[in-house]
Structure formats: structure tokens, C-alpha cells
Scaffold this active site. Structure first.
Site, PDB file in Angstrom:
ATOM      1  NE  ARG A 165      29.344  50.911  38.011  1.00 43.40           N
ATOM      2  CZ  ARG A 165      29.665  49.600  38.132  1.00 43.40           C
ATOM      3  NH1 ARG A 165      29.094  48.776  36.981  1.00 43.40           N
ATOM      4  NH2 ARG A 165      30.637  49.433  38.694  1.00 43.40           N
ATOM      5  CE  LYS A 216      35.883  38.878  44.502  1.00 40.55           C
ATOM      6  NZ  LYS A 216      34.509  39.467  44.564  1.00 40.55           N
ATOM      7  N   GLY A 244      32.173  47.924  44.537  1.00 37.09           N
ATOM      8  CA  GLY A 244      30.686  47.651  44.152  1.00 37.09           C
ATOM      9  C   GLY A 244      29.735  47.466  45.287  1.00 37.09           C
ATOM     10  N   GLY A 301      37.216  47.256  41.563  1.00 33.50           N
ATOM     11  CA  GLY A 301      38.330  46.721  41.335  1.00 33.50           C
ATOM     12  C   GLY A 301      39.491  47.622  41.046  1.00 33.50           C
TER      13      GLY A 301
HETATM   14  P1  AMP Z   1      33.541  41.315  48.078  1.00 33.35           P
HETATM   15  O1  AMP Z   1      33.408  41.467  46.382  1.00 33.35           O
HETATM   16  O2  AMP Z   1      35.097  40.540  48.217  1.00 33.35           O
HETATM   17  O3  AMP Z   1      33.627  42.849  48.606  1.00 33.35           O
HETATM   18  O4  AMP Z   1      32.659  40.579  48.632  1.00 33.35           O
HETATM   19  C1  AMP Z   1      31.165  41.294  48.879  1.00 33.35           C
HETATM   20  C2  AMP Z   1      30.313  40.160  49.071  1.00 33.35           C
HETATM   21  O5  AMP Z   1      30.562  39.365  50.451  1.00 33.35           O
HETATM   22  C3  AMP Z   1      28.848  40.434  49.405  1.00 33.35           C
HETATM   23  O6  AMP Z   1      28.025  40.330  48.396  1.00 33.35           O
HETATM   24  C4  AMP Z   1      28.432  39.909  50.889  1.00 33.35           C
HETATM   25  O7  AMP Z   1      27.308  39.237  50.872  1.00 33.35           O
HETATM   26  C5  AMP Z   1      29.548  38.881  51.115  1.00 33.35           C
HETATM   27  N1  AMP Z   1      29.884  38.503  52.404  1.00 33.35           N
HETATM   28  C6  AMP Z   1      29.946  39.547  53.497  1.00 33.35           C
HETATM   29  N2  AMP Z   1      30.199  38.912  54.605  1.00 33.35           N
HETATM   30  C7  AMP Z   1      30.146  37.762  54.474  1.00 33.35           C
HETATM   31  C8  AMP Z   1      30.116  36.667  55.154  1.00 33.35           C
HETATM   32  N3  AMP Z   1      30.529  36.751  56.476  1.00 33.35           N
HETATM   33  N4  AMP Z   1      30.056  35.316  54.607  1.00 33.35           N
HETATM   34  C9  AMP Z   1      29.874  35.002  53.391  1.00 33.35           C
HETATM   35  N5  AMP Z   1      29.755  36.338  52.433  1.00 33.35           N
HETATM   36  C10 AMP Z   1      30.046  37.511  52.930  1.00 33.35           C
END
Ligand code: AMP
Length: 399
Positions: free
Chosen positions: A37, A199, A355, A378
């Protein structure tokens, strides 16, 4: 509307107040662990200094919640920036107040100063007007080069440009917005959108907006289980957002009505707990036991996703396919990353945002092998969702 950029202003002898995104990971010893960054801001920094302006940089780091936290000081960033630029970077211990103002107003042409972490003041995230005023007095011209925080309505991204006469985009902001907007405004079709991560709430607006353009959605990661539940599949102890099951049902209905393909995992890597990184077993989704949770997509799903990706002219990817931070559970994410690299070589436009997805690509050493990696998770999701970015709205439009 295109925004004015650094190229549209005379910077000679001007004090330029620039919002950058120096929210970098620091080691426990206080060293910058990833300088991506910081390096991304160099073209804008060079431009100001070469054109004979003086530069006052401001950024946040982490979430100190309005309190001074020594371990979230930007001082290590000033030191590293000084090494990268091979010139002195002055540092102000506070981003506002008499002492920092004395430093910023005594800068000569070609000199630069980094202000301490903006979020040491709670007024930054609250967009406090007095705080914005105290920041604004540092400069004659405002530049926003922090694409990663452009979706936030904070003092440094919104309040300051609102009160300054001249507010323009830096090069990073300009190129990120142009790239992401061109994908949405003039997509090369077929377009395939790959979504994952934890999320589901962040990704629902993206599906809604991109369903105008996309030919297929591939949904993996933790968010897939809320969709799988909506379809009536067993999900065991997997991550789920109960509040969004109905919304997911509705989205799938809409996609079917519009004839847009969507693919959810048919198999996964199942474990008993995410606290002990066991290898796990591959099982069909419909055989996922009540005591198990899915932590990665399985090989059948990888093959199916690969097959759909094969014909794409544009691929947008946001969110890992599993808990990729644990090497045993990274196969799905690695496979999608490698597939995108392969497609890029044969002329597909591949865009990676978010990220975690960007750091997965970096971990695999593949960051330079796709068409575009967005520095803002985001902010890129907001653009893909069709939403305006508050930090961008505040900048002056080109005639
Ligand atoms: P996001 O910020 O919503 O893109 O989430 C990213 C995070 O989702 C990463 O740190 C991953 O470890 C987590 N993640 C991906 N797949 C899974 C899963 N099946 N269960 C729990 N966490 C997950």
C-alpha cells in the site's frame, strides 16, 4: 463523472494535503510486514514533489477507536517511506494541533511530512467538523489517493474535501476507479463472478448489481453455506448468517428467473473444529454431518468452477473459497487463483478485489499475473454494487 486529478493542477509552491491508505500490517516488533500500500502511493507522492509542491500525508492505521495506541503509530511507515524515496520524511506526533501545523507550514518545496494516525481521534470516523477544519488548515490543495477508504464518510475522506477549495484524485484513486468502472460499464462478455469469504451481507448487493451483467456466479467460501441452507441442503456447523437465509432464497429465485447460472459447492472439506487445523475429509455437501463444518470447497466443486470459468472473457473474484490462511484448507482458493492466471494469459480480463483475496494471491506469488488487483476491498465491492463512493463524490469533476 470523471474527477480532476493531480495532473489538472499547478502544484508549484503549494502545500498538498494528501489522504493515503497506509493501513499496513505491522509485526509485533513494529516493522511494516507488507509495503504494497505504501508503494502504491509513490506515483502521486513523486508527482507532487517533482512539481515543486510540499506534501503533507495523512492516513489511518488499524482501529485504535479514538485513543492513542503506541503500537498503531505511523512512525514505522514514515521510516520505510523515507527509505523507499531516499529522502527525509518528517513526522508529526499528532495529526492536528499547533505542533503539527508548525511542521506542515514550514515545509519547503519538495519536502514531505507524515501526520500521526488519524484514528487516534474519534472525530475522524465520526466526520467531526472541527476536526476536519483542523486537518484542512495543513494544505492549500486536497488530494485523495486512498481508494481503500473511499467508501467511508470520514473527516479525512469527506469532511476535509468538503471545506477545501481544491480537491482532486491521486493517481491510485483515479486508476482504481477507472478500472473498476470500466469493468462494470463496458464489460467483455461472458462475465463470470466468483464470490467467497465469510460475510454474505457484503456480497448480496454485488450479486444484485452484477446480475445485470454476469452470465454466471460461482459462490464458495463460508458465505456459500447461507445459500446452501436457503436451498434446503444440510450445512452442519458451517458458517451461516441466519438473518440472510430468506434474502439468499430470493436472490437465487431472481437469478433463475433471469436465466443466470449460479453454482454452489457440491462437495467440501469438512472438519470438526476450526480451532485445531486437522486435514479434514472431503464429503458431498448433502453428506455433511451435524457435527462437521465446511472449510474449503472440494475437488468436484473446483472442477465445476474451472469448467464454468473456461469460457469467460471477464472474471471478477472477491472472497476466498475457504479458510485459506490454514494451508490444508487453501486448495480451493489456490485453484481459483491459478485458473485466473491461466485465463489472463489467454486474454481474459481478470479482476481480483478484497483484502483477503489480494493477500491470498500475494501468498501464492500470483499478484502480478492477473489483469488487476484492487487495493480496496470494501471500496471495490461498493463500486461493483453500483454504489457511489463518498470519498470520490467530494472531489471536483472535470469540466
Ligand atoms: P470476507 O472478508 O467476507 O471476504 O471474508 C474473508 C474470510 O473468510 C477469510 O479470513 C477466510 O478465512 C474466511 N472464510 C472463507 N471460507 C470460510 C469458511 N468456509 N468458513 C469460515 N470462514 C471462511
Amino acid at each position: 463523472m470523471p474527477k480532476l486529478t493531480l495532473d489538472d493542477l499547478n502544484l508549484l509552491n503549494k502545500r498538498v494535503l494528501m489522504r493515503t491508505d497506509f493501513n499496513v500490517p505491522l509485526s509485533s516488533a513494529g516493522q511494516v510486514e507488507d509495503d504494497h500500500r505504501i508503494r502504491a502511493a509513490i506515483p502521486s507522492i513523486d508527482k507532487v514533489l517533482e512539481d515543486g509542491g510540499s506534501l503533507i500525508l495523512m492516513s489511518h492505521l488499524g482501529r485504535p477507536d479514538g485513543k492513542v495506541e503506541a503500537k498503531l503509530s505511523l512512525k514505522p511507515v514514515a521510516e520505510l517511506l523515507s527509505k523507499i524515496l531516499s529522502r527525509e520524511v518528517k513526522f508529526a506526533d499528532d495529526c492536528v494541533g499547533k505542533e503539527s501545523l508548525a511542521l506542515s507550514s514550514s515545509l519547503k518545496a519538495g519536502e514531505l511530512l507524515l501526520l500521526e494516525n488519524l484514528r487516534f481521534h474519534k472525530e475522524e470516523t465520526e466526520n467531526g467538523s472541527e476536526f476536519a477544519q483542523a486537518l484542512a488548515v495543513h494544505g492549500d490543495i486536497y488530494v485523495n489517493d486512498a481508494f481503500g477508504t473511499a467508501h467511508r464518510k470520514h473527516a479525512s475522506t469527506y469532511g476535509v474535501p468538503e471545506i477545501m477549495d481544491s480537491a482532486v484524485a491521486g493517481y491510485l484513486m483515479d486508476s482504481e476507479v477507472k478500472y473498476m468502472s470500466s469493468i462494470v460499464d463496458n464489460p467483455r462478455i461472458p462475465m463470470v463472478v466468483v464470490l467467497g469469504g465469510a460475510k454474505v451481507s457484503d456480497k448480496i448487493p454485488v450479486i444484485k448489481n452484477l446480475s445485470k451483467l454476469a452470465d454466471a456466479f460461482l459462490i464458495g467460501g463460508g458465505m456459500a453455506f447461507t445459500f446452501l441452507k436457503a436451498m434446503g441442503h444440510p450445512i452442519g456447523k458451517s458458517l451461516v448468517d441466519e438473518n440472510l437465509v430468506e434474502s439468499c432464497k430470493e436472490i437465487l429465485r431472481e437469478l433463475s428467473k433471469k436465466g443466470i447460472n449460479y453454482h454452489l459447492p457440491t462437495d467440501c472439506v469438512a472438519v470438526s473444529s476450526i480451532d485445531s487445523p486437522e486435514l479434514g475429509d472431503v464429503c458431498f455437501i448433502d453428506e455433511l454431518g451435524d457435527d462437521k463444518m465446511g472449510v474449503d470447497i472440494g475437488p468436484m466443486t473446483v472442477a465445476e468452477f474451472d469448467h464454468v470459468l473456461e469460457g469467460a472473457k471477464t472474471v471478477i473474484w472477491n472472497g476466498p473459497m475457504g479458510i485459506f490462511e490454514v494451508p490444508h484448507w487453501s486448495n480451493g482458493t489456490v485453484s481459483v487463483g491459478k485458473k485466473l492466471v491461466e485465463l489472463t494469459k489467454t486474454g481474459t480480463t481478470t479482476v481480483v478485489g478484497g483484502g483477503d483475496t489480494a493477500s491470498a494471491m500475494k501468498q501464492m506469488n500470483l499478484s502480478n499475473d492477473v489483469s488487476h488487483i484492487s487495493t480496496g476491498g470494501g471500496a471495490s465491492l461498493e463500486l461493483l454494487s453500483g454504489n457511489a463512493l463518498p470519498g470520490l463524490e467530494m472531489l471536483q469533476e472535470k469540466e
